[in-house]
Design an enzyme around this catalytic site. Structure first.
Site, mmCIF file in Angstrom:
data_model
loop_
_atom_site.group_PDB
_atom_site.id
_atom_site.type_symbol
_atom_site.label_atom_id
_atom_site.label_comp_id
_atom_site.label_asym_id
_atom_site.label_seq_id
_atom_site.Cartn_x
_atom_site.Cartn_y
_atom_site.Cartn_z
ATOM 1 N N HIS A 65 -2.068 69.758 15.541
ATOM 2 C CA HIS A 65 -3.245 68.899 15.384
ATOM 3 C C HIS A 65 -2.889 67.451 15.100
ATOM 4 O O HIS A 65 -3.737 66.679 14.677
ATOM 5 C CB HIS A 65 -4.154 69.429 14.262
ATOM 6 C CG HIS A 65 -4.870 70.690 14.611
ATOM 7 N ND1 HIS A 65 -4.239 71.895 14.713
ATOM 8 C CD2 HIS A 65 -6.173 70.930 14.892
ATOM 9 C CE1 HIS A 65 -5.114 72.830 15.035
ATOM 10 N NE2 HIS A 65 -6.297 72.266 15.159
ATOM 11 N N GLU A 103 -13.225 74.201 26.269
ATOM 12 C CA GLU A 103 -12.918 72.853 26.769
ATOM 13 C C GLU A 103 -12.736 72.799 28.282
ATOM 14 O O GLU A 103 -13.212 71.882 28.949
ATOM 15 C CB GLU A 103 -11.661 72.281 26.101
ATOM 16 C CG GLU A 103 -11.856 71.757 24.701
ATOM 17 C CD GLU A 103 -11.779 72.844 23.643
ATOM 18 O OE1 GLU A 103 -11.490 74.002 24.004
ATOM 19 O OE2 GLU A 103 -12.000 72.535 22.465
#
Lengths: 321, 454
Positions: free
Chosen positions: B256, B187
């Site tokens: 998450h 990322e």
């Protein structure tokens, strides 16, 4: 194979070296007088790196560099007046006084910063190269990296992406031996920095960064590799900064002997001697250049100090397009 | 006395390396000076002759800018005038800053931006399809990619895999691997790369598999994408969209499940968009891709499969910065966004039936720039407010709205504002605790009853 330098190009090299040195000395003085604030990282000692590379580029290539960017801008042909105006926070500066020493840009000259976060310029430079490939315009992006950034994760993520996608990016590691006050030996495990692309299939080379002519030759070969669409390349340039990391750093982590040793290999002196030896210019001609440069830098400082500060209303502009 | 650190206001002159009458050259050491941070050596900037040393070795606490020596360097006679002018300017500027702390200029700019975007919306056909939010987002991207070949999508599993949540289905087939780019799990690297490409004129859409992973890249999003326009004095804009699922899904627990709306909305230089259904997801995403600023587009995974009517017309866009009154009412206002819009509507329906009152529900759609006017107008009408969001309570979007309302509509309030958020803990795994953690319809009903004193 490598084109010979013309007399004019020797003069260009000498002029740029001396212009960067004089500019930085003046910047240090203006910092001392309080006209320049914040962090100010000088390029004195490293001039041959950017000037050597300069001689191998075309004007549509892009550049992305670190916060030690004044010399890079001068080499790019940007106006010392507007650089000094930015350092002194004036509205006539390249970033209208909102960027300062570390954050300067010139889109029209393909100079994409001037980045203040160590290592962050590396994915960005890789992305500019991505755009060159996307547009298929044949240009390359030169991305400068300090030795201190060479242990940052995003640098290796960038190497992986650049090699994977064969991006036209030339990574130039300016190894000035210290990441702030920590020497390369105390920061980087393993082999030479230029070999750190090997696991990703990126070739590399190393060159003496105090000799502008050697830098030019190495940069020419490296740039040709990238321009020939063979993918990224890493060029490590061994250099040395005479001053501290920034204006507030007394550089107590190194010895005077070490500094003096490097000063005997001063990049300007080396260039001067070569030019005289090769009879590319006379001492008198070079002395004339010295005087012209001193005048130009003085004018830059005067221009900066006579320029207006930004208006209060400028605080709120340029947040959104 | 030179300033040799950003915070230095005075210094000690430890010792001179020169004496009166010395000839000095650039680079010669002049003195050793002790700053607030270190002991430094001061070098000469020019050639000259030392006329006078104004302080002796060991002199303490000399204020910055106090002359400490006089050096004769005839080439610089003009400088003193320049310095005087400069000092006057600094003084004037400081006075001006004190006098004028008016932030209305900023509001005007935001207004202008909104008006500009509004003009772009023009639908020719009223026809619409019932589609999922997943499909709406996909179609928005595909339409914009057809319109402009500078738009491309980059992220993990966006190509051959067809998107981890199938949002990029069939895009690779239509646009090819040059414009639908699978990345490694990297990322920090690919976000920075996409930002660099936007500096150079491309218009990337960065998909985060979930916004939880955007934290790997938050330095690039904030320090590079959001600030470059400002730092470059208006030269380097970054037309980029960061999109992907945000907030809680179902039992994926702490790492998450979190709502990043408040995190990103804190930062000037980026816009933050939070669609609540297929209709506004498509209209807002098309505006986001068309916008010349960085936009954070926060999707909710649970909403991906829900359907609503979406216009077929490819010119359909919803301007950024505009909230939407989902239902109007006169007795209390709920301000909310994303998945909490449907929960709020459900609560409003139940409470209306129970107490015979009318609730106004506002879907913010865009969090930054915030549609302040619409919120204030509603409060002036209903005099009561509940904010509902999935974000943690501390420094949340609700907190900002509470501040806004007390600032601009305090006298219109008939009751304290109620703020509904998730619990102030990391998301637990157990479904029982997860339900307890998230705002529920009953929580909203209770809050409305409380502010209506019923």
């Amino acid at each position: 194979m490598i084109p010979k330098l013309s007399k004019k190009e020797y003069i260009k090299i000498y002029t740029n070296l001396i212009k960067i040195r004089r500019f930085e000395e003046r910047a240090a003085q203006l910092y001392g007088l309080g006209h320049i604030g914040g962090f100010c990282h000088l390029y004195i000692g490293q001039e041959a790196v950017v000037v050597g590379v300069l001689m191998t580029i075309n004007k549509n290539d892009s550049v992305v560099t670190t916060y030690r960017d004044h010399g890079h801008m001068i080499a790019r042909g940007l106006d010392p007046k507007r650089i000094m105006a930015e350092l002194t926070g004036r509205s006539t500066g390249y970033s209208k006084g909102k960027g300062g020493s570390m954050h300067m840009f010139s889109k029209e000259n393909n100079f994409y910063g001037g980045h203040g976060i160590v290592g962050a310029q590396v994915p960005i430079g890789t992305g500019v190269a991505f755009a060159h490939k996307y547009f298929n315009d044949g240009n390359i992006c030169r991305t400068y990296i300090g030795d201190g950034a060479m242990n940052s994760g995003q640098v290796f993520e960038s190497f992986n992406l650049a090699s994977l996608w064969e991006l036209p990016v030339l990574y130039i590691i300016e190894n000035n031996k210290y990441g702030m006050g920590t020497s390369v030996n105390r920061a980087s495990a393993g082999s030479d920095l230029f070999k750190r692309g090997e696991p990703f299939g990126i070739p590399g080379n190393i060159v003496d960064g105090m000799n502008v002519f050697k830098v030019r030759e190495a940069a020419y070969k490296a740039g040709k590799h990238v321009r020939d669409k063979k993918g990224p390349y890493i060029l490590e340039v061994q250099t040395y900064r005479y001053r501290g990391h920034s204006m507030s750093d007394p550089a107590k982590y190194r010895t005077k002997e070490e500094l003096e040793k490097y000063k005997t290999k001063d990049p300007i002196q080396i260039a001067y001697e070569q030019i005289i030896k090769k009879k590319m210019a006379s001492k008198k001609e070079l002395e004339k250049i010295n005087k012209l440069v001193i005048k130009e830098i003085k004018e830059a400082a005067d221009y900066a100090l006579e320029s207006p500060f930004p208006e209060d209303s400028d605080l709120y502009t340029d947040v959104y397009v | 006395m030179p300033a040799l650190s950003p915070t230095m206001i005075e210094g000690n002159l430890n010792k001179w390396f020169i004496k009166e009458g010395d000839q000095i050259d650039p680079g010669d050491l002049l003195a050793e000076i002790e700053t607030d941070k270190a002991t430094m050596e001061l070098e000469a900037a020019y050639k000259g002759i030392v006329k006078e040393l104004l302080f002796k070795d060991g002199h303490q606490s000399i204020a910055v800018n106090t002359p400490i020596a006089i050096i004769d360097e005839t080439s610089n006679s003009k400088n003193s005038d320049v310095h005087k002018k400069h000092e006057k300017r600094v003084k004037d500027l400081n006075n001006n800053i004190k006098k004028n702390e008016d932030s209305k200029v900023h509001d005007k700019i935001e207004e202008k931006t909104i008006l500009n975007i509004e003009k772009k919306t023009k639908i020719k056909s009223e026809a619409s399809n019932m589609i999922t939010m997943r499909q709406a987002i996909r179609d928005a991207m595909a339409e914009e990619m057809r319109k402009n070949d500078k738009v491309f999508i980059i992220g993990e599993e966006v190509g051959e895999y067809q998107g981890a949540y199938k949002v990029t289905k069939d895009l690779l087939e239509e646009f090819g691997s040059k414009r639908v780019i699978d990345t490694p799990i990297s990322e920090h690297g690919f976000t920075g790369l996409a930002i660099g490409s936007a500096f150079k004129g491309l218009r990337p859409i960065v998909e985060f598999m979930t916004f939880n992973f955007s934290m790997q890249a938050i330095d690039q999003i904030i320090n590079s994408a959001a600030k470059s326009l400002y730092m470059s004095g208006g030269q380097i804009n970054c037309p980029i969209v960061f999109r992907g699922p945000n907030g809680a899904a179902s039992q994926v627990a702490a790492q998450h499940s979190q709502d990043f709306t408040s995190w990103f909305s804190h930062c000037p230089g980026i816009k933050v968009v939070t669609p609540s259904n297929s209709y506004n997801a498509k209209g807002l995403l098309k505006s986001a891709i068309d916008d010349d600023n960085p936009v954070i587009f926060l999707e909710n995974e649970i909403l991906y499969s829900q359907k609503s009517k979406v216009p077929i017309d490819t010119n359909f866009e919803i301007p950024l910065g505009k909230a939407n009154i989902v239902q109007s009412g006169k007795d209390a206002t709920i301000v909310t966004y994303s998945i909490m819009v449907s929960k709020s509507l459900e609560a409003a329906k139940l409470v209306e039936e129970k107490h015979d009152i009318e609730i106004e529900v506002i879907d913010l759609q865009t969090i930054r720039p915030l549609d302040k006017e619409l919120i204030i107008e509603s409060i002036k009408k209903t005099n009561r407010l509940v904010t509902v969001e999935e974000s943690w309570p501390f420094a949340s979007i609700g907190s900002e709205i509470v501040s806004l309302v007390q600032d601009e509509a305090f006298d219109y309030l008939d009751a304290p504002i109620k703020k509904i958020n998730s619990a102030d803990v990391p998301m637990p795994y157990s479904s029982v605790l997860e339900k307890k953690y998230l705002p529920q319809v009953d929580d909203i009903i209770l809050a409305i009853e409380e502010i209506c004193y019923i």
